[in-house]
Design a protein around this motif. Structure first.
Motif, PDB file in Angstrom:
ATOM      1  N   ASN A   1       0.809  -1.221   0.000  1.00  0.00           N
ATOM      2  CA  ASN A   1       0.000   0.000   0.000  1.00  0.00           C
ATOM      3  C   ASN A   1       0.842   1.271   0.000  1.00  0.00           C
ATOM      4  O   ASN A   1       0.302   2.359   0.073  1.00  0.00           O
ATOM      5  CB  ASN A   1      -0.921   0.013   1.222  1.00  0.00           C
ATOM      6  CG  ASN A   1      -1.941  -1.086   1.165  1.00  0.00           C
ATOM      7  OD1 ASN A   1      -2.376  -1.489   0.090  1.00  0.00           O
ATOM      8  ND2 ASN A   1      -2.323  -1.601   2.317  1.00  0.00           N
TER       9      ASN A   1
ATOM     10  N   ILE B   1      -2.480   8.352   9.422  1.00  0.00           N
ATOM     11  CA  ILE B   1      -1.619   7.617   8.491  1.00  0.00           C
ATOM     12  C   ILE B   1      -0.338   8.400   8.224  1.00  0.00           C
ATOM     13  O   ILE B   1       0.749   7.804   8.153  1.00  0.00           O
ATOM     14  CB  ILE B   1      -2.380   7.300   7.193  1.00  0.00           C
ATOM     15  CG1 ILE B   1      -3.532   6.337   7.505  1.00  0.00           C
ATOM     16  CG2 ILE B   1      -1.454   6.686   6.157  1.00  0.00           C
ATOM     17  CD1 ILE B   1      -4.467   6.085   6.364  1.00  0.00           C
TER      18      ILE B   1
ATOM     19  N   TRP C   1       0.380   6.801   0.819  1.00  0.00           N
ATOM     20  CA  TRP C   1      -0.440   5.641   1.181  1.00  0.00           C
ATOM     21  C   TRP C   1      -1.511   5.535   0.106  1.00  0.00           C
ATOM     22  O   TRP C   1      -2.305   6.451  -0.069  1.00  0.00           O
ATOM     23  CB  TRP C   1      -1.054   5.841   2.550  1.00  0.00           C
ATOM     24  CG  TRP C   1      -1.847   4.669   3.015  1.00  0.00           C
ATOM     25  CD1 TRP C   1      -3.201   4.540   2.979  1.00  0.00           C
ATOM     26  CD2 TRP C   1      -1.350   3.460   3.577  1.00  0.00           C
ATOM     27  NE1 TRP C   1      -3.565   3.333   3.481  1.00  0.00           N
ATOM     28  CE2 TRP C   1      -2.461   2.641   3.853  1.00  0.00           C
ATOM     29  CE3 TRP C   1      -0.076   2.990   3.867  1.00  0.00           C
ATOM     30  CZ2 TRP C   1      -2.315   1.377   4.410  1.00  0.00           C
ATOM     31  CZ3 TRP C   1       0.057   1.736   4.417  1.00  0.00           C
ATOM     32  CH2 TRP C   1      -1.049   0.945   4.685  1.00  0.00           C
TER      33      TRP C   1
ATOM     34  N   PRO D   1      -4.566   1.268   7.965  1.00  0.00           N
ATOM     35  CA  PRO D   1      -3.646   0.223   8.436  1.00  0.00           C
ATOM     36  C   PRO D   1      -4.001  -0.214   9.850  1.00  0.00           C
ATOM     37  O   PRO D   1      -4.213   0.637  10.722  1.00  0.00           O
ATOM     38  CB  PRO D   1      -2.281   0.894   8.389  1.00  0.00           C
ATOM     39  CG  PRO D   1      -2.541   2.333   8.320  1.00  0.00           C
ATOM     40  CD  PRO D   1      -3.899   2.527   7.748  1.00  0.00           C
TER      41      PRO D   1
ATOM     42  N   ASP E   1       2.576  -3.215  10.515  1.00  0.00           N
ATOM     43  CA  ASP E   1       2.249  -3.527   9.124  1.00  0.00           C
ATOM     44  C   ASP E   1       2.807  -2.465   8.183  1.00  0.00           C
ATOM     45  O   ASP E   1       3.369  -2.783   7.132  1.00  0.00           O
ATOM     46  CB  ASP E   1       0.735  -3.633   8.937  1.00  0.00           C
ATOM     47  CG  ASP E   1       0.125  -4.749   9.759  1.00  0.00           C
ATOM     48  OD1 ASP E   1       0.853  -5.694  10.129  1.00  0.00           O
ATOM     49  OD2 ASP E   1      -1.088  -4.670  10.029  1.00  0.00           O
ATOM     50  N   VAL E   2       2.647  -1.217   8.550  1.00  0.00           N
ATOM     51  CA  VAL E   2       3.153  -0.115   7.728  1.00  0.00           C
ATOM     52  C   VAL E   2       4.682  -0.159   7.699  1.00  0.00           C
ATOM     53  O   VAL E   2       5.296  -0.004   6.642  1.00  0.00           O
ATOM     54  CB  VAL E   2       2.667   1.249   8.277  1.00  0.00           C
ATOM     55  CG1 VAL E   2       3.210   2.388   7.453  1.00  0.00           C
ATOM     56  CG2 VAL E   2       1.159   1.293   8.328  1.00  0.00           C
TER      57      VAL E   2
ATOM     58  N   GLN F   1       6.017  -2.883   5.370  1.00  0.00           N
ATOM     59  CA  GLN F   1       5.929  -2.490   3.960  1.00  0.00           C
ATOM     60  C   GLN F   1       7.016  -1.478   3.605  1.00  0.00           C
ATOM     61  O   GLN F   1       7.588  -1.531   2.514  1.00  0.00           O
ATOM     62  CB  GLN F   1       4.550  -1.908   3.655  1.00  0.00           C
ATOM     63  CG  GLN F   1       3.461  -2.937   3.646  1.00  0.00           C
ATOM     64  CD  GLN F   1       2.113  -2.332   3.308  1.00  0.00           C
ATOM     65  OE1 GLN F   1       2.024  -1.255   2.731  1.00  0.00           O
ATOM     66  NE2 GLN F   1       1.062  -3.033   3.677  1.00  0.00           N
TER      67      GLN F   1
END
Length: 123
Positions: free
Chosen positions: A32, A69, A98, A104, A109-110, A113
């Motif tokens: 993402n 975010i 994003w 998220p 998780d972010v 990535q």
């Protein structure tokens, strides 16, 4: 101890720099996250490392969600700044986006990535 700050001098804010980044930069995607990068070159000089983040209103109508975010993206950069600089270079302008309408679930998780995006660039 690594320098894990995100000072004002590193923030990408000037319209001229942002427009130059969009004109001459290269895109990379991982999950993402999407990043546009402009490295220092002889014909195109980048004075210092600059980094910015953005979240589209198209995906998140409420500013609360966009700001959340953006905080996560800035924190990913701040904590993994050394990895970012190894992958993309010391004098690099970059902007991280994003590109999903899903919020998220957690920071890890972010961050995973972001690390994957940096490691893909090294190869």
């Amino acid at each position: 101890m690594t320098n894990s700050k995100y000072p004002r001098a590193e923030k990408l804010k000037k319209n001229t720099e942002i427009s130059l980044l969009f004109e001459k930069g290269r895109w990379r995607t991982s999950g993402n996250l999407r990043i546009i990068i402009l490295k220092d070159k002889p014909n195109l000089s980048v004075e210092t490392a600059r980094f910015g983040v953005s979240v589209s209103k198209r995906y998140f109508k409420r500013a609360v969600h966009r700001n959340r975010i953006k905080r996560l993206l800035r924190e990913c950069y701040r904590l993994n700044k050394d990895l970012f600089r190894q992958a993309f270079g010391e004098k690099t302008m970059a902007m991280l986006f994003w590109v999903s309408s899903e919020m998220p679930p957690k920071f890890q998780d972010v961050e995973a990535q972001f690390i994957k995006l940096c490691e893909a660039q090294k190869k």
